[in-house]
Design a protein around this motif. Structure first.
Motif, short mmCIF file in Angstrom:
data_model
loop_
_atom_site.label_atom_id
_atom_site.label_comp_id
_atom_site.label_asym_id
_atom_site.label_seq_id
_atom_site.Cartn_x
_atom_site.Cartn_y
_atom_site.Cartn_z
N THR A 138 12.08 8.50 13.02
CA THR A 138 10.74 7.93 12.89
C THR A 138 10.67 6.55 13.55
O THR A 138 11.70 5.94 13.81
CB THR A 138 10.31 7.85 11.41
N TYR B 14 10.28 2.66 13.78
CA TYR B 14 10.48 1.52 12.90
C TYR B 14 10.19 0.20 13.63
O TYR B 14 10.17 -0.85 13.00
CB TYR B 14 11.90 1.51 12.31
N ALA B 15 9.99 0.27 14.94
CA ALA B 15 9.70 -0.93 15.71
C ALA B 15 9.02 -0.54 17.01
O ALA B 15 9.02 0.62 17.40
CB ALA B 15 10.99 -1.70 16.01
N PRO C 180 4.25 -4.24 12.32
CA PRO C 180 4.46 -3.44 11.10
C PRO C 180 3.29 -2.50 10.79
O PRO C 180 3.48 -1.40 10.28
CB PRO C 180 4.62 -4.47 9.98
N ALA D 114 3.58 0.51 13.34
CA ALA D 114 4.72 1.36 12.98
C ALA D 114 4.43 2.16 11.71
O ALA D 114 4.74 3.35 11.64
CB ALA D 114 5.98 0.52 12.81
N ALA D 115 3.82 1.53 10.71
CA ALA D 115 3.48 2.24 9.48
C ALA D 115 2.45 3.33 9.73
O ALA D 115 2.55 4.44 9.19
CB ALA D 115 2.96 1.26 8.43
N ARG E 239 4.23 6.22 11.34
CA ARG E 239 5.02 6.97 10.36
C ARG E 239 4.13 7.86 9.50
O ARG E 239 4.47 9.00 9.22
CB ARG E 239 5.83 6.02 9.48
#
Length: 48
Positions: free
Chosen positions: A3, A5-6, A35, A38-39, A42
């Motif tokens: 996934t 993350y950055a 962030p 990225a969230a 995800r």
């Protein structure tokens, strides 16, 4: 596993420069929005 993350800042800034966008401003805001992006990615890949 597998996934996001950055974000790849160098790639984003290179693309922005190629598109004629303001890379200085983008470089300033990238750390703050990373962030969030990225969230969101995800959440989108979880099928939710």
């Amino acid at each position: 596993m597998g996934t996001a993350y950055a974000l790849d800042f160098a790639a984003i800034l290179a693309l922005a420069q190629a598109m004629g966008a303001g890379t200085a401003l983008l470089a300033d805001i990238l750390p703050e929005i990373e962030p969030i992006v990225a969230a969101a990615y995800r959440r989108g890949t979880d099928g939710a």
